[in-house]
Structure formats: C-alpha cells, structure tokens
Write an enzyme that holds these catalytic residues in place. Structure first.
Site, PDB file in Angstrom:
ATOM      1  N   CYS A 132       0.837  -1.211   0.000  1.00 20.48           N
ATOM      2  CA  CYS A 132       0.000   0.000   0.000  1.00 20.48           C
ATOM      3  C   CYS A 132       0.867   1.255   0.000  1.00 20.48           C
ATOM      4  O   CYS A 132       1.408   1.657   1.036  1.00 20.48           O
ATOM      5  CB  CYS A 132      -0.920  -0.023   1.212  1.00 20.48           C
ATOM      6  SG  CYS A 132      -1.915   1.473   1.359  1.00 20.48           S
ATOM      7  N   CYS A 135      -0.409   4.110   2.197  1.00 21.54           N
ATOM      8  CA  CYS A 135      -0.210   3.916   3.636  1.00 21.54           C
ATOM      9  C   CYS A 135       1.259   4.086   4.012  1.00 21.54           C
ATOM     10  O   CYS A 135       1.571   4.671   5.042  1.00 21.54           O
ATOM     11  CB  CYS A 135      -0.632   2.514   4.072  1.00 21.54           C
ATOM     12  SG  CYS A 135      -2.105   1.889   3.290  1.00 21.54           S
ATOM     13  N   ASP A 136       2.178   3.561   3.214  1.00 20.15           N
ATOM     14  CA  ASP A 136       3.588   3.468   3.631  1.00 20.15           C
ATOM     15  C   ASP A 136       4.546   4.383   2.873  1.00 20.15           C
ATOM     16  O   ASP A 136       5.723   4.470   3.230  1.00 20.15           O
ATOM     17  CB  ASP A 136       4.079   2.015   3.465  1.00 20.15           C
ATOM     18  CG  ASP A 136       3.254   1.044   4.298  1.00 20.15           C
ATOM     19  OD1 ASP A 136       2.756   1.475   5.355  1.00 20.15           O
ATOM     20  OD2 ASP A 136       3.106  -0.115   3.893  1.00 20.15           O
TER      21      ASP A 136
END
Ligand code: NAP
Length: 308
Positions: A132, A135-136
C-alpha cells in the site's frame, strides 16, 4: 433473527447497508478491520468517482461510512470464521465468539493483495516490502523505491511515490501496460521515474531491511522500498461450497447479486464481472440490497401464510 447480515464494509457493503436500511431491513455490517471502508481507503487520489474528482480515497471512504452511520447502520468488528445455512436463514460465526443469524446474507468481502511469491518477500514484509503506497509511501521520503505491476494500481502508486521518493522504478513483467494510457503518459513525463519492462523479480534482498531486488535476468536494482501492486485475490475461501465460483475464485452472479444459494447475495469485487471500480462496487451493493429486500418480502409473506 436479523433480516440481513452484510459482510464487508467497503463501498459495496456500505452501499448495500444504506439501501437495506432505507428499505426498512434490520441489518448489521460485519467488518474485519474497524472502520474498514475497504481498498478505497488506500487510494491517494480518486479521479473517476462521479462528483468527487480528485478526492482522497480515505476521505471518500469516510463519507461513505458517515452516510451509513447517519441512517443508523450498526457495525460488528470481527472476522467471519464460518457461514452455514440454518433453518430459515444463515448462521455466521465471528472471530470474537459471537454468532449472528439472519434470513439473508449480502457477501461483500472484497479482495486481498496478491503476493509475488518470491524469495525474501515474506521476510521483508513491513521491512521495505509494502502492498500500500498510500499507507507506507511517507516512510520512503528521499529514497529509491520499486513499484511492481502493470495495472492502474501500480501506475497510480508510481506517480504518487515519485512526489515523495528520489527515484521510482516501475517494474513490469510485460512490455504493454494494462493500466490507463493517460497515466502512463504522465509517468513517462516524470524525470525521476524509470520504467523497466519485461522484468521479473526473482529475489528480494537486504539485511535487516530491503536493499534491492534481483531480477530473473541477473540484474540487481537497488532500492529501499518495494511496493507490490500485482492485483487482488477475491476473499471467497470462506464461502467455498456455498456459492458457485469461477476458476479465479470470483462468485458467479448476475448484477442482482443473487447466487445459487437461497438468501445469499454477493456484491462488489468478489463478484465475477468486467470492471472493478468504486462505482461498480457501489452499484452492486445497491442491487444486492434491493434483491435481498425483494426476496425477504416473499419469504416473510410465505412464513406469515404458513403461520396463519
Ligand atoms: P490488475 O489490473 O489486475 O493488474 C495487475 C498487474 O500485475 C498486471 O499488470 C499483471 O501483469 C501484474 N502481475 C500479476 N501477477 C504478477 C506477478 N506474479 N508478478 C509480476 N506481475 C504480476 O490489478 P490492479 O492494478 O490492482 O487493478 C485492479 C482493478 O482496479 C482494475 O480493474 C483497475 O483498472 C482498477 N483500478 C483503477 C484505478 C483508477 O481508475 N484510478 C486505480 C487502481 C485500480 P500482466 O499485465 O502481465 O497480467
């Protein structure tokens, strides 16, 4: 006994929930992750959902959720361990020990990330290997990264990361990309993106964290982050034997969401269909809820007739 249990709180599940609630059904949504909202939450920018051009995916997911909550939809945070047909409906066993029963089930559990299944992938998951980018991505500020895949997710992730990372390699196993030509054009215009085609990773290397990837042709690409975006696998293991699945594991059902199992409906990415987008998931949810409501009205009428 509830009227319907909706499994999954992505756009399909939440759309089903608002249509079911507005049809006067007693429903509950079971979600694996609290405040799930599904894959939409992982999208940095959604450009193709009518009326919301350029909206952040998490924000859109939150709007979907608020809508359902405003109508009084209730949620249960748990993983579904098993489903079985019982007299007059369905029994759903949850990981939190609860057991819920309803006349109908709307299954909208979505899909999970496909893995590359190469050496080092599992060892470095969370230590440089991510599924992701939204997200990261921020953890890789100023670093070199690799995005693997040739679809819209990989291409969107590449553009997103190119604004954060010093360099992004877009690695694809074929020459032709599956994703949008317009996005590919934007990728080609970015100086810090290098497209590497006909390339397959054989091994992910590193020490305590990722340091790069070795390709099948022997080349090594140095990078501190590897974002795997090679598609999704439908979450249908728990319903094998209940609904009919195609060879890739997607549920075979038309747009009404009706399956061969009585009172069991599907919606969203788990359904076999040509286009998996937020708009088609939302539309599936609406269709499945309306089908379930129609089916329930016949069942209730039948039960009343027997009781009289
Ligand atoms: P996808 O379209 O299925 O693409 C997966 C990509 O990964 C393909 O290019 C595939 O290669 C490659 N791949 C699969 N297995 C691989 C492996 N083991 N090793 C290396 N590469 C592998 O998946 P997606 O990109 O996640 O998109 C899913 C759906 O969501 C699509 O319908 C997409 O259009 C949609 N989506 C839309 C947007 C948007 O409109 N903004 C954003 C994201 C996703 P091959 O091409 O060789 O098969």
């Amino acid at each position: 006994m509830l009227d319907a249990i909706i499994i999954g709180s992505g756009p399909a599940g939440l759309s089903a929930a608002i249509y079911a609630k507005r049809a006067g059904l007693e429903v509950i949504v079971i979600e694996k992750v609290y405040y799930g909202t599904g894959q939409v939450a992982e999208s940095s920018q959604v450009d193709n959902y009518l009326g919301f051009a350029g909206i952040n995916g998490y924000e859109l997911g939150a709007k979907f959720r608020e809508h359902a909550v405003s109508l009084g939809v209730e949620f249960q945070s748990a993983e579904v361990n098993g489903l079985e047909s019982v007299d007059g409906g369905w029994k759903v066993q949850c990981s939190n020990g609860e057991c819920l029963e309803a006349r109908a089930v709307i299954y909208a559990a979505g899909a999970k990330h496909r893995h590359l299944e190469v050496e080092g992938e599992d060892i470095f998951a969370g230590k440089g290997v991510s599924y992701c980018a939204t997200c990261d991505g921020a953890f890789f500020k100023g670093k070199d990264t690799i995005v693997v895949g040739g679809g819209n997710t990989a291409m969107d992730d590449t553009l997103y990361l190119s604004d954060i990372c010093s360099k992004v390699y877009l690695l694809h196993r074929r020459k032709e990309f599956r994703g949008s030509a317009r996005t590919l054009e934007r990728i080609r215009q970015k100086e810090n993106i290098e497209i590497v085609t006909e390339a397959k990773i054989s091994k992910i290397i590193g020490d305590s964290t990722v340091s790069g990837a070795v390709l099948e042709d022997g080349r090594t690409i140095k990078a501190e982050g590897i974002f795997v975006a090679v598609g999704m696998i439908p979450q249908t293991e728990k319903i094998k034997g209940i609904a009919e699945l195609d060879e890739s594991g997607y549920v075979i059902a038309d747009e009404t969401g009706k399956t061969k199992a009585e009172g069991f409906f599907v919606a969203g990415d788990v359904r076999k269909k040509a286009l998996r987008q937020i708009v088609t998931a939302v539309s599936d949810g609406a269709n499945a809820a309306v089908s379930a409501a129609e089916w329930l009205s016949h069942v209730k009428f039948h039960i009343k007739e027997i009781g009289e």
